[in-house]
Scaffold this motif. Structure first.
Motif, PDB file in Angstrom:
ATOM      1  N   VAL A  25       7.292   3.516   1.336  1.00 20.10           N
ATOM      2  CA  VAL A  25       5.882   3.710   0.981  1.00 20.10           C
ATOM      3  C   VAL A  25       6.026   4.736   0.035  1.00 20.10           C
ATOM      4  O   VAL A  25       6.783   5.354  -0.602  1.00 20.10           O
ATOM      5  N   GLY A  26       4.669   4.924  -0.492  1.00 23.60           N
ATOM      6  CA  GLY A  26       4.290   6.036  -1.464  1.00 23.60           C
ATOM      7  C   GLY A  26       3.539   7.229  -0.907  1.00 23.60           C
ATOM      8  O   GLY A  26       3.665   7.440   0.324  1.00 23.60           O
ATOM      9  N   ALA A  27       2.813   8.023  -1.670  1.00 20.62           N
ATOM     10  CA  ALA A  27       2.258   9.238  -1.125  1.00 20.62           C
ATOM     11  C   ALA A  27       0.974   9.594  -1.912  1.00 20.62           C
ATOM     12  O   ALA A  27       0.864   9.179  -3.206  1.00 20.62           O
ATOM     13  N   ASP A  28       0.061  10.115  -1.219  1.00 20.81           N
ATOM     14  CA  ASP A  28      -0.847  10.827  -1.693  1.00 20.81           C
ATOM     15  C   ASP A  28      -0.721  11.968  -2.300  1.00 20.81           C
ATOM     16  O   ASP A  28      -1.447  12.567  -3.028  1.00 20.81           O
ATOM     17  N   THR A  79     -15.100  12.846  -5.107  1.00 24.35           N
ATOM     18  CA  THR A  79     -15.075  11.599  -4.678  1.00 24.35           C
ATOM     19  C   THR A  79     -14.279  11.552  -3.159  1.00 24.35           C
ATOM     20  O   THR A  79     -14.602  11.128  -2.215  1.00 24.35           O
ATOM     21  N   ARG A  80     -12.933  11.959  -3.386  1.00 20.78           N
ATOM     22  CA  ARG A  80     -11.995  11.745  -2.166  1.00 20.78           C
ATOM     23  C   ARG A  80     -11.183  13.029  -2.178  1.00 20.78           C
ATOM     24  O   ARG A  80     -10.636  13.284  -3.431  1.00 20.78           O
ATOM     25  N   PRO A  81     -10.492  13.470  -1.100  1.00 21.90           N
ATOM     26  CA  PRO A  81     -10.125  14.865  -1.303  1.00 21.90           C
ATOM     27  C   PRO A  81      -8.625  14.644  -0.925  1.00 21.90           C
ATOM     28  O   PRO A  81      -8.061  15.908  -1.097  1.00 21.90           O
ATOM     29  N   ALA A 127     -15.892   4.413  -3.558  1.00 26.44           N
ATOM     30  CA  ALA A 127     -15.928   2.966  -2.725  1.00 26.44           C
ATOM     31  C   ALA A 127     -14.694   2.469  -2.593  1.00 26.44           C
ATOM     32  O   ALA A 127     -14.601   1.280  -2.078  1.00 26.44           O
ATOM     33  N   MET A 128     -13.701   2.917  -3.083  1.00 23.12           N
ATOM     34  CA  MET A 128     -12.268   2.367  -3.105  1.00 23.12           C
ATOM     35  C   MET A 128     -12.346   1.099  -3.889  1.00 23.12           C
ATOM     36  O   MET A 128     -11.544   0.393  -3.745  1.00 23.12           O
ATOM     37  N   GLU A 129     -13.157   0.790  -4.994  1.00 26.29           N
ATOM     38  CA  GLU A 129     -12.767  -0.150  -5.813  1.00 26.29           C
ATOM     39  C   GLU A 129     -11.635   0.169  -6.638  1.00 26.29           C
ATOM     40  O   GLU A 129     -10.898  -0.665  -7.183  1.00 26.29           O
ATOM     41  N   ILE A 148       3.095  14.039 -10.039  1.00 28.33           N
ATOM     42  CA  ILE A 148       1.626  14.382  -9.761  1.00 28.33           C
ATOM     43  C   ILE A 148       1.297  14.371  -8.515  1.00 28.33           C
ATOM     44  O   ILE A 148       0.108  14.630  -8.221  1.00 28.33           O
ATOM     45  N   LYS A 149       2.158  13.881  -7.585  1.00 27.68           N
ATOM     46  CA  LYS A 149       1.689  13.682  -6.187  1.00 27.68           C
ATOM     47  C   LYS A 149       2.248  15.123  -5.276  1.00 27.68           C
ATOM     48  O   LYS A 149       1.753  15.267  -4.288  1.00 27.68           O
ATOM     49  N   LEU A 150       2.805  16.031  -6.224  1.00 30.00           N
ATOM     50  CA  LEU A 150       3.236  17.191  -5.684  1.00 30.00           C
ATOM     51  C   LEU A 150       1.874  18.158  -5.544  1.00 30.00           C
ATOM     52  O   LEU A 150       1.112  18.423  -6.531  1.00 30.00           O
ATOM     53  N   HIS A 166       4.032  -0.433   3.759  1.00 29.48           N
ATOM     54  CA  HIS A 166       2.757   0.074   4.590  1.00 29.48           C
ATOM     55  C   HIS A 166       1.905   0.519   3.124  1.00 29.48           C
ATOM     56  O   HIS A 166       2.168   1.184   2.200  1.00 29.48           O
ATOM     57  N   CYS A 167       0.714  -0.012   3.481  1.00 33.31           N
ATOM     58  CA  CYS A 167      -0.387   0.302   2.344  1.00 33.31           C
ATOM     59  C   CYS A 167      -0.040  -0.232   0.936  1.00 33.31           C
ATOM     60  O   CYS A 167       0.807  -1.317   1.264  1.00 33.31           O
ATOM     61  N   HIS A 168      -0.610   0.131   0.015  1.00 33.21           N
ATOM     62  CA  HIS A 168      -0.220  -0.369  -1.448  1.00 33.21           C
ATOM     63  C   HIS A 168      -0.011   0.814  -2.175  1.00 33.21           C
ATOM     64  O   HIS A 168      -0.953   1.599  -2.502  1.00 33.21           O
ATOM     65  N   SER A 169       1.208   0.830  -2.813  1.00 34.98           N
ATOM     66  CA  SER A 169       1.676   2.004  -3.428  1.00 34.98           C
ATOM     67  C   SER A 169       2.351   1.408  -4.996  1.00 34.98           C
ATOM     68  O   SER A 169       3.324   0.573  -4.894  1.00 34.98           O
ATOM     69  N   THR A 170       1.689   1.484  -5.953  1.00 36.61           N
ATOM     70  CA  THR A 170       2.422   1.315  -7.229  1.00 36.61           C
ATOM     71  C   THR A 170       3.566   1.847  -7.611  1.00 36.61           C
ATOM     72  O   THR A 170       4.560   1.422  -8.214  1.00 36.61           O
ATOM     73  N   ILE A 212       2.065  13.127   2.742  1.00 34.55           N
ATOM     74  CA  ILE A 212       0.603  12.614   3.080  1.00 34.55           C
ATOM     75  C   ILE A 212       0.508  11.319   2.735  1.00 34.55           C
ATOM     76  O   ILE A 212       0.567  11.223   1.356  1.00 34.55           O
ATOM     77  N   ASN A 213       0.429  10.329   3.565  1.00 36.66           N
ATOM     78  CA  ASN A 213       0.237   8.778   3.149  1.00 36.66           C
ATOM     79  C   ASN A 213      -0.731   8.083   3.808  1.00 36.66           C
ATOM     80  O   ASN A 213      -1.173   8.830   5.020  1.00 36.66           O
ATOM     81  N   LYS A 214      -1.142   7.002   3.552  1.00 38.35           N
ATOM     82  CA  LYS A 214      -1.884   6.266   4.494  1.00 38.35           C
ATOM     83  C   LYS A 214      -1.804   6.197   5.977  1.00 38.35           C
ATOM     84  O   LYS A 214      -0.569   6.380   6.368  1.00 38.35           O
ATOM     85  N   GLY A 243      -5.749   4.300  -4.664  1.00 36.30           N
ATOM     86  CA  GLY A 243      -4.290   4.425  -4.798  1.00 36.30           C
ATOM     87  C   GLY A 243      -4.396   5.763  -5.593  1.00 36.30           C
ATOM     88  O   GLY A 243      -4.711   5.790  -6.401  1.00 36.30           O
ATOM     89  N   ALA A 244      -3.449   6.403  -5.309  1.00 32.25           N
ATOM     90  CA  ALA A 244      -3.276   7.914  -5.766  1.00 32.25           C
ATOM     91  C   ALA A 244      -3.223   7.856  -7.257  1.00 32.25           C
ATOM     92  O   ALA A 244      -3.764   8.488  -8.297  1.00 32.25           O
ATOM     93  N   ALA A 245      -2.277   7.175  -7.766  1.00 36.86           N
ATOM     94  CA  ALA A 245      -1.820   7.091  -9.262  1.00 36.86           C
ATOM     95  C   ALA A 245      -3.099   6.379 -10.022  1.00 36.86           C
ATOM     96  O   ALA A 245      -3.440   6.985 -11.273  1.00 36.86           O
ATOM     97  N   THR A 246      -3.460   5.456  -9.315  1.00 35.48           N
ATOM     98  CA  THR A 246      -4.687   4.657 -10.219  1.00 35.48           C
ATOM     99  C   THR A 246      -5.809   5.365 -10.228  1.00 35.48           C
ATOM    100  O   THR A 246      -6.511   5.513 -11.278  1.00 35.48           O
TER     101      THR A 246
HETATM  102  C1  RUB Z   1      -3.460   4.396  -0.882  1.00 39.83           C
HETATM  103  C2  RUB Z   1      -2.084   5.025  -0.380  1.00 39.83           C
HETATM  104  C3  RUB Z   1      -1.089   4.703  -1.283  1.00 39.83           C
HETATM  105  C4  RUB Z   1      -0.963   6.095  -2.160  1.00 39.83           C
HETATM  106  C5  RUB Z   1       0.310   5.828  -3.191  1.00 39.83           C
HETATM  107  O1  RUB Z   1      -4.527   4.719   0.166  1.00 39.83           O
HETATM  108  O2  RUB Z   1      -2.071   5.513   0.692  1.00 39.83           O
HETATM  109  O3  RUB Z   1       0.158   4.671  -0.448  1.00 39.83           O
HETATM  110  O4  RUB Z   1      -2.058   6.214  -2.676  1.00 39.83           O
HETATM  111  O5  RUB Z   1      -0.119   4.661  -3.981  1.00 39.83           O
HETATM  112  P1  RUB Z   1      -6.145   4.422  -0.485  1.00 39.83           P
HETATM  113  P2  RUB Z   1       0.434   4.852  -5.679  1.00 39.83           P
HETATM  114  O6  RUB Z   1      -5.828   2.968  -0.808  1.00 39.83           O
HETATM  115  O7  RUB Z   1      -6.816   4.740   0.656  1.00 39.83           O
HETATM  116  O8  RUB Z   1      -6.469   4.960  -1.773  1.00 39.83           O
HETATM  117  O9  RUB Z   1       1.633   4.896  -5.524  1.00 39.83           O
HETATM  118  O10 RUB Z   1      -0.257   3.563  -6.114  1.00 39.83           O
HETATM  119  O11 RUB Z   1      -0.167   6.294  -6.152  1.00 39.83           O
END
Ligand code: RUB
Length: 332
Positions: free
Chosen positions: A196-199, A64-66, A18-20, A234-236, A129-133, A208-210, A23-26
């Protein structure tokens, strides 16, 4: 039969879907925490039953999410550390391993932030762009170094994660200009960096990001603004070492167009006579891909906790860290 997966794992999985939790790291952090909860609460009386429950919990989280590879990377790391001949030993080793994963994650983000901060000079403007920790960790470290920064924040349709970025930056005292996604090119001339961050990062250095990141990067190249991607290792994405592509999540069309909005577009006068229910064959298609792929040539640097890399050389780090191990220890 006893329920194998503890309820807390199910609720974490629901919150990720549900995206509560997002973000990839969270997501990776929450998944590791959920596996620890599974280990703690497992009703298993035999090591085999414990392992079965742990695999089932990992599958529940995995499904949950791919797109963010940090999720399977977290699951793989924790499951590999589940070690012992008794349920008690397995429980303890799984909890330990999940805790060390979460500590490493936090530590990697801080280290990455310090490295990324070197790219940011006093007075610079970053466009996000988006929110990346991971991306924000670079800003935080630069601020701690005493640099003044400003930010142009894209709102990021349809979920508006830009608001989360804006809130964090304001909390740190950074002046924020919030813009709609379509305004990005107009504001690039005022930016010193796209940050930006990356998924997921693929073996060829694709990011690959938002959704919207790739268009932003192409436009940034046209305007001569460097693109900096903050992504801990861990995003590799290890599967891409053997030529697999990264699955792009598509989400519910109602994130883009509510039923009410759809009804207002639907015309009873349409020549094909379409006036069906939402989702039916009414000639109006909504697509909602959540991520896109930015080719490496539009990326200037990938900042990780192991240093900064031109995207084309990230494959070396990937091989070192993952080898050719792409097993799925959660498989039944
Ligand atoms: C979040 C998104 C973020 C990356 C990196 O997408 O694209 O840029 O996950 O975030 P969503 P972080 O909101 O669909 O999960 O650096 O926090 O891992």
């Amino acid at each position: 039969a006893e329920p194998e997966v503890v309820p807390a794992v199910e609720s974490t999985a629901d919150a990720i879907a549900a995206m509560e939790i997002r973000g990839a790291a969270t997501i990776a952090d929450a998944a590791a925490a959920a596996l620890a909860t599974q280990a703690e609460g497992s009703p298993a009386e035999t090591p085999a039953a414990f392992r079965r429950g742990l695999r089932a919990a990992a599958r529940t989280l995995y499904e949950t999410r791919p797109t963010a590879v940090s999720l399977p990377n977290a699951l793989r790391y924790v499951l590999r550390g589940a070690d012992g001949d008794t349920v008690g030993e397995l429980r303890a080793s799984t909890i330990d391993r999940a805790e060390s994963f979460r500590r490493d994650l936090e530590h990697a983000r801080e280290t990455l932030g310090g490295i990324g901060a070197n790219r940011l000079r006093d007075g610079d403007v970053v466009l996000t762009h988006c929110h990346s920790t991971d991306a924000l960790a670079c800003v935080e470290a630069a601020l701690e170094d005493g640099k003044a920064l400003e930010a142009i924040v894209k709102e990021t349709r349809p979920r508006k994660q830009g608001h989360i970025t804006a809130a964090q930056l304001r909390e740190w005292g950074v002046p924020v200009t919030l813009i709609v996604d379509g305004a990005a090119r107009r504001y690039l001339d005022a930016a010193d960096h796209v940050l930006v961050g990356a998924d997921s990062i693929a073996a060829d250095g694709s990011v690959i990001n938002k959704i919207g990141t790739s268009g932003l990067a192409v436009t940034a190249r046209e305007r001569g603004v460097p693109v900096m991607v903050a992504a801990q290792t861990i995003k590799l994405h290890p599967d891409t070492l053997t030529g697999h592509t990264v699955a792009i999540e598509t989400r519910d069309e109602r994130e883009v167009l509510s039923d009410e909005e759809r009804a207002s577009i639907r015309s009873s006068d349409a020549p094909d006579g379409s006036a069906g229910e939402p989702g039916s064959e009414d000639g109006l298609t909504v697509e909602n891909p959540a991520f896109d792929v930015t080719p490496p040539r539009y990326v200037d640097a990938i900042v990780t906790e192991r240093g900064q890399f031109p995207p084309e050389s990230i494959v070396t780090l990937m091989r070192e860290l993952f080898g050719d191990t792409t097993d799925e220890p959660w498989a039944e």
